[in-house]
Design a protein around this motif. Structure first.
Motif, PDB file in Angstrom:
ATOM      1  N   PHE A   1       6.296  12.780   3.146  1.00 27.30           N
ATOM      2  CA  PHE A   1       7.124  11.869   2.354  1.00 27.30           C
ATOM      3  C   PHE A   1       6.246  10.765   1.804  1.00 27.30           C
ATOM      4  CE2 PHE A   1       7.158  10.300   6.693  1.00 27.30           C
ATOM      5  CZ  PHE A   1       6.897   8.946   6.544  1.00 27.30           C
ATOM      6  N   GLN A   2       6.834   9.933   0.947  1.00 26.42           N
ATOM      7  CA  GLN A   2       6.129   8.794   0.366  1.00 26.42           C
ATOM      8  C   GLN A   2       6.941   7.531   0.583  1.00 26.42           C
ATOM      9  OE1 GLN A   2       3.948  11.028  -3.342  1.00 26.42           O
ATOM     10  NE2 GLN A   2       5.395   9.471  -3.826  1.00 26.42           N
ATOM     11  N   CYS A   3       6.239   6.444   0.834  1.00 30.48           N
ATOM     12  CA  CYS A   3       6.870   5.131   0.915  1.00 30.48           C
ATOM     13  C   CYS A   3       5.809   4.085   0.630  1.00 30.48           C
ATOM     14  CB  CYS A   3       7.512   4.907   2.281  1.00 30.48           C
ATOM     15  SG  CYS A   3       6.370   4.696   3.658  1.00 30.48           S
ATOM     16  N   GLU A   4       6.233   2.823   0.628  1.00 30.72           N
ATOM     17  CA  GLU A   4       5.301   1.710   0.472  1.00 30.72           C
ATOM     18  C   GLU A   4       5.306   0.891   1.750  1.00 30.72           C
ATOM     19  OE1 GLU A   4       5.516   0.586  -4.210  1.00 30.72           O
ATOM     20  OE2 GLU A   4       7.262   0.049  -2.987  1.00 30.72           O
ATOM     21  N   LEU A   5       4.127   0.496   2.189  1.00 32.10           N
ATOM     22  CA  LEU A   5       3.963  -0.397   3.326  1.00 32.10           C
ATOM     23  C   LEU A   5       3.831  -1.809   2.768  1.00 32.10           C
ATOM     24  CD1 LEU A   5       1.286   1.669   5.322  1.00 32.10           C
ATOM     25  CD2 LEU A   5       3.779   1.923   5.324  1.00 32.10           C
ATOM     26  N   CYS A   6       4.619  -2.751   3.270  1.00 36.58           N
ATOM     27  CA  CYS A   6       4.678  -4.095   2.685  1.00 36.58           C
ATOM     28  C   CYS A   6       4.442  -5.156   3.754  1.00 36.58           C
ATOM     29  CB  CYS A   6       6.046  -4.322   2.050  1.00 36.58           C
ATOM     30  SG  CYS A   6       6.492  -3.095   0.799  1.00 36.58           S
ATOM     31  N   ILE A   7       3.485  -6.064   3.483  1.00 33.57           N
ATOM     32  CA  ILE A   7       3.145  -7.157   4.390  1.00 33.57           C
ATOM     33  C   ILE A   7       3.212  -8.466   3.593  1.00 33.57           C
ATOM     34  CG2 ILE A   7       1.330  -8.188   5.817  1.00 33.57           C
ATOM     35  CD1 ILE A   7       0.214  -5.353   6.265  1.00 33.57           C
TER      36      ILE A   7
ATOM     37  N   ALA B   1       0.855  -1.186   0.000  1.00 29.53           N
ATOM     38  CA  ALA B   1       0.000   0.000   0.000  1.00 29.53           C
ATOM     39  C   ALA B   1       0.892   1.238   0.000  1.00 29.53           C
ATOM     40  CB  ALA B   1      -0.918   0.006   1.220  1.00 29.53           C
ATOM     41  N   ALA B   2       0.531   2.218  -0.791  1.00 32.28           N
ATOM     42  CA  ALA B   2       1.288   3.463  -0.829  1.00 32.28           C
ATOM     43  C   ALA B   2       0.918   4.314   0.384  1.00 32.28           C
ATOM     44  CB  ALA B   2       0.981   4.225  -2.113  1.00 32.28           C
ATOM     45  N   TYR B   3       1.923   4.973   0.946  1.00 30.99           N
ATOM     46  CA  TYR B   3       1.708   5.931   2.030  1.00 30.99           C
ATOM     47  C   TYR B   3       2.275   7.269   1.611  1.00 30.99           C
ATOM     48  CZ  TYR B   3       1.950   8.519   6.350  1.00 30.99           C
ATOM     49  OH  TYR B   3       1.807   9.499   7.288  1.00 30.99           O
ATOM     50  N   ARG B   4       1.495   8.312   1.816  1.00 29.12           N
ATOM     51  CA  ARG B   4       1.949   9.688   1.626  1.00 29.12           C
ATOM     52  C   ARG B   4       1.446  10.480   2.817  1.00 29.12           C
ATOM     53  NH1 ARG B   4       3.834  13.659  -1.564  1.00 29.12           N
ATOM     54  NH2 ARG B   4       2.763  15.647  -1.523  1.00 29.12           N
ATOM     55  N   GLY B   5       2.387  11.056   3.549  1.00 24.05           N
ATOM     56  CA  GLY B   5       2.030  11.840   4.726  1.00 24.05           C
ATOM     57  C   GLY B   5       3.276  12.127   5.526  1.00 24.05           C
ATOM     58  N   ASP B   6       3.073  12.546   6.762  1.00 26.55           N
ATOM     59  CA  ASP B   6       4.237  12.809   7.607  1.00 26.55           C
ATOM     60  C   ASP B   6       4.397  11.674   8.613  1.00 26.55           C
ATOM     61  OD1 ASP B   6       2.386  13.266   9.663  1.00 26.55           O
ATOM     62  OD2 ASP B   6       2.610  15.432   9.584  1.00 26.55           O
ATOM     63  N   ALA B   7       5.453  11.761   9.397  1.00 25.37           N
ATOM     64  CA  ALA B   7       5.782  10.675  10.326  1.00 25.37           C
ATOM     65  C   ALA B   7       4.685  10.438  11.357  1.00 25.37           C
ATOM     66  CB  ALA B   7       7.108  10.968  11.021  1.00 25.37           C
ATOM     67  N   SER B   8       3.940  11.478  11.708  1.00 24.08           N
ATOM     68  CA  SER B   8       2.904  11.310  12.734  1.00 24.08           C
ATOM     69  C   SER B   8       1.742  10.443  12.258  1.00 24.08           C
ATOM     70  CB  SER B   8       2.379  12.675  13.197  1.00 24.08           C
ATOM     71  OG  SER B   8       1.645  13.298  12.148  1.00 24.08           O
ATOM     72  N   GLY B   9       1.593  10.260  10.953  1.00 28.05           N
ATOM     73  CA  GLY B   9       0.473   9.485  10.441  1.00 28.05           C
ATOM     74  C   GLY B   9       0.778   8.060  10.039  1.00 28.05           C
ATOM     75  N   ILE B  10       2.053   7.678  10.051  1.00 20.40           N
ATOM     76  CA  ILE B  10       2.391   6.354   9.517  1.00 20.40           C
ATOM     77  C   ILE B  10       1.898   5.221  10.425  1.00 20.40           C
ATOM     78  CG2 ILE B  10       4.744   6.089  10.426  1.00 20.40           C
ATOM     79  CD1 ILE B  10       5.370   5.178   7.395  1.00 20.40           C
ATOM     80  N   GLY B  11       1.882   5.431  11.734  1.00 20.23           N
ATOM     81  CA  GLY B  11       1.358   4.406  12.637  1.00 20.23           C
ATOM     82  C   GLY B  11      -0.110   4.119  12.373  1.00 20.23           C
ATOM     83  N   ALA B  12      -0.890   5.175  12.171  1.00 22.89           N
ATOM     84  CA  ALA B  12      -2.318   5.004  11.863  1.00 22.89           C
ATOM     85  C   ALA B  12      -2.498   4.327  10.509  1.00 22.89           C
ATOM     86  CB  ALA B  12      -3.028   6.352  11.894  1.00 22.89           C
ATOM     87  N   ALA B  13      -1.619   4.644   9.553  1.00 19.56           N
ATOM     88  CA  ALA B  13      -1.706   4.000   8.238  1.00 19.56           C
ATOM     89  C   ALA B  13      -1.460   2.501   8.357  1.00 19.56           C
ATOM     90  CB  ALA B  13      -0.705   4.642   7.274  1.00 19.56           C
ATOM     91  N   TRP B  14      -0.440   2.109   9.152  1.00 18.02           N
ATOM     92  CA  TRP B  14      -0.197   0.688   9.384  1.00 18.02           C
ATOM     93  C   TRP B  14      -1.420   0.047  10.032  1.00 18.02           C
ATOM     94  CZ3 TRP B  14       2.935  -2.645   7.339  1.00 18.02           C
ATOM     95  CH2 TRP B  14       4.194  -2.276   6.893  1.00 18.02           C
TER      96      TRP B  14
END
Length: 154
Positions: A145-151, A95-108
Motif C-alpha cells: 500500500f501507499q501512504c504519507e508519513l507526517c511529522i 515522506a512517501a511510504y510504499r510497502g507492506d505493513a511489516s515495513g512501516i515501522g522500519a520506515a518510521w
C-alpha cells in the motif's frame, strides 16, 4: 527517503483506539474493526490517518495506543466506541511510504533517525501520523500500500 515540507490544515476526525503492541495487530485492527465500523457509518472513500499516541521505544508494548482515524464533517457526532478529535494543522515533514505493513515501522525509524536529521527540518511537539488517501487500496496478493508519513516541524 525524499522529504518535503507541507502545510496541512486542521482536520476533524472520528477514531477508534487500539491498545497493545504495534506491528501486525494494527493491520488486523484496521481490517477487522475500523474498516467495518467506517462502512457501517458511511465513512468510506474519505482520507484516513493512523496516529501513534505513544513511542514504542519508551512505552511498554501492552500500553501503546494507536488511533485509526477518518475525516468527518464539522458537525459529526461520534457514538461510543468512537470518539472525535482534531488533528492540528501546521507545517509537516512528509515522506512517501510504499510497502507492506511489516515495513512501516522500519520506515518510521529511518525517517526519524536518518532522513529527518539530514533534511535540516526541526521537529516540534505534536502528533505524528500516517495519512492514507481517500482512494486508498492495498494489493490483495502482496499487501503493498501507499501512504504519507507526517511529522510536525518548525
Amino acid at each position: 527517503m525524499d522529504i518535503k515540507a507541507m502545510d496541512l490544515p486542521p482536520r476533524k476526525v472520528a477514531y477508534l483506539r487500539y491498545t497493545g503492541p504495534f506491528g501486525p495487530a494494527i493491520g488486523s485492527f484496521w481490517r477487522d474493526v475500523f474498516n467495518p465500523w467506517r462502512a457501517a457509518h458511511g465513512l468510506m472513500a474519505r482520507t484516513t490517518y493512523g496516529v501513534a499516541q505513544d513511542d514504542p521505544s519508551t512505552t511498554p508494548p501492552e500500553r501503546c495506543r494507536y488511533d485509526a482515524c477518518v475525516e468527518v464533517d464539522e458537525g459529526y457526532a461520534a457514538e461510543a466506541p468512537a470518539a472525535t478529535a482534531v488533528l492540528p494543522g501546521g507545517r509537516y515533514a512528509v515522506a512517501a511510504y510504499r510497502g507492506d505493513a511489516s515495513g512501516i515501522g522500519a520506515a518510521w525509524g529511518a525517517f526519524y533517525s536518518q532522513a529527518l536529521p539530514a533534511s535540516g527540518y526541526e521537529t516540534i511537539p505534536g502528533p505524528c501520523f500516517e495519512r492514507y488517501p481517500a482512494d486508498y487500496s492495498e494489493d490483495a496478493a502482496t499487501g503493498v500500500f501507499q501512504c504519507e508519513l507526517c511529522i510536525p516541524i518548525k
